[in-house]
Design a protein around this motif. Structure first.
Motif, mmCIF file in Angstrom:
data_model
loop_
_atom_site.group_PDB
_atom_site.id
_atom_site.type_symbol
_atom_site.label_atom_id
_atom_site.label_comp_id
_atom_site.label_asym_id
_atom_site.label_seq_id
_atom_site.Cartn_x
_atom_site.Cartn_y
_atom_site.Cartn_z
ATOM 1 N N ALA A 90 0.834 -1.206 0.000
ATOM 2 C CA ALA A 90 0.000 0.000 0.000
ATOM 3 C C ALA A 90 0.868 1.256 0.000
ATOM 4 N N ALA A 91 1.955 1.227 0.777
ATOM 5 C CA ALA A 91 2.882 2.358 0.773
ATOM 6 C C ALA A 91 3.578 2.484 -0.574
ATOM 7 N N MET A 92 3.915 1.354 -1.186
ATOM 8 C CA MET A 92 4.504 1.380 -2.527
ATOM 9 C C MET A 92 3.584 2.079 -3.520
ATOM 10 N N GLU A 93 2.303 1.707 -3.486
ATOM 11 C CA GLU A 93 1.344 2.295 -4.421
ATOM 12 C C GLU A 93 1.208 3.792 -4.196
ATOM 13 N N ALA A 94 1.222 4.201 -2.941
ATOM 14 C CA ALA A 94 1.100 5.634 -2.634
ATOM 15 C C ALA A 94 2.249 6.424 -3.238
ATOM 16 N N VAL A 95 3.478 5.944 -3.049
ATOM 17 C CA VAL A 95 4.617 6.714 -3.579
ATOM 18 C C VAL A 95 4.673 6.636 -5.102
ATOM 19 N N LEU A 96 4.173 5.553 -5.695
ATOM 20 C CA LEU A 96 4.050 5.506 -7.154
ATOM 21 C C LEU A 96 3.092 6.584 -7.655
ATOM 22 N N ILE A 136 12.875 2.515 2.058
ATOM 23 C CA ILE A 136 12.710 1.515 1.000
ATOM 24 C C ILE A 136 12.524 2.225 -0.339
ATOM 25 N N MET A 137 13.246 1.738 -1.350
ATOM 26 C CA MET A 137 13.084 2.279 -2.693
ATOM 27 C C MET A 137 12.469 1.228 -3.610
ATOM 28 N N LEU A 138 11.711 1.676 -4.605
ATOM 29 C CA LEU A 138 11.028 0.749 -5.498
ATOM 30 C C LEU A 138 11.892 0.300 -6.662
ATOM 31 N N ASP A 139 12.982 0.979 -6.928
ATOM 32 C CA ASP A 139 13.892 0.585 -7.996
ATOM 33 C C ASP A 139 14.663 -0.654 -7.547
#
Length: 262
Positions: A112-118, A243-246
């Motif tokens: 959910a946090a990943m989606e928010a920062v995307l 945490i980074m998504l790359d």
């Protein structure tokens, strides 16, 4: 007034989410959009094969029927917030159970946090680590340390700024202790989780075989400098991991090029 969007992966009526709401209502306007049922370990899944229904539970409180935490964030940011406006912060949790090391890749809370920062919104995932089997958390745990921590972090972000660049979020894990037992906060790296094979084979009354996937014990590979999230929790510190998504392994790009050309 600043606005915070809340979600989780334990379901809209989870005790951790209720503790999160209680902690944040004094400092911001709260909008809750959470799954209708438990979606633990669903990862960063987005539902594409069926329609999803957004049900109103109360004022600014919704559940997404059979939706994932990612669905909740995606739908709410694109439908509940109008004219290009977005919330000032997204917080996912308070999850019952740790989300450390490679477990972050399984975690619906982290997703959910990943989606928010995307989507361009600062985000925090927060999890309450359990002692054994999470029975202590499910039976009357007051989340005092988690509530204090998330309120402090959210206020700091809303009053100042988010400390990370785009497509990065904060992953917070809270040790299973009372506030006066906490040794402070450590900024950590995600640890090296060790996994076993915890699957249970059974047969139903018709003789058909099925499997239950169990919960692996919280075991990790110790690091030389003791800087990972697992070790911080073991030492009674709050763990905050950027945490980074790359997911690119940049150090291996040249190695792969050489491998292909030889």
């Amino acid at each position: 007034m600043k606005q915070i969007l809340l979600t989780n992966d334990d379901g809209f009526d989870a005790i951790g989410l209720k503790a999160l709401i209680e902690a944040l209502r004094p400092i911001a306007k709260i909008i809750i959009v959470a799954p209708a049922k438990n979606k633990s370990a669903c990862g960063h899944s987005l539902t594409l094969d069926r329609p999803l229904k957004l049900d109103r539970v109360d004022d600014d409180y919704y559940r997404v029927d059979d939706g994932s935490p990612t669905d909740c964030v995606f739908i709410s940011l694109n439908n509940l917030f109008k004219d290009g406006y977005k919330p000032d912060l997204v917080i996912s949790g308070i999850n019952i159970g740790a989300n450390m090391g490679e477990d972050i890749t399984y975690s619906g809370t982290a997703a959910a946090a990943m989606e928010a920062v995307l989507q361009g919104v600062p985000a925090i995932a927060i999890s309450q680590v359990c002692k054994k089997g999470c029975n202590d958390i499910k039976n009357g745990w007051d989340f005092a340390l988690a509530r204090q921590t998330i309120a402090s972090l959210a206020k700091k972000i809303l009053d100042n700024n988010f400390p990370l660049e785009e497509r990065k979020f904060l992953n917070v894990n809270i040790p299973p202790i009372k506030p006066d037992e906490c040794n402070g906060i450590k900024i950590t790296n995600a640890g090296y989780r060790e996994y076993g094979n915890d699957t249970h084979r059974h047969h139903n009354p018709r003789g058909e075989e099925f499997y239950w996937v169990g919960l692996h014990p919280l075991i990790w590979k110790e690091s030389e400098n003791k800087t990972c999230d697992f070790e911080a929790i073991k030492a009674n510190y709050i763990s905050i991991t950027p945490i980074m998504l790359d997911l690119t392994s940049y150090e291996d790009i040249e190695n792969i090029e050489n491998w292909l050309n030889n």
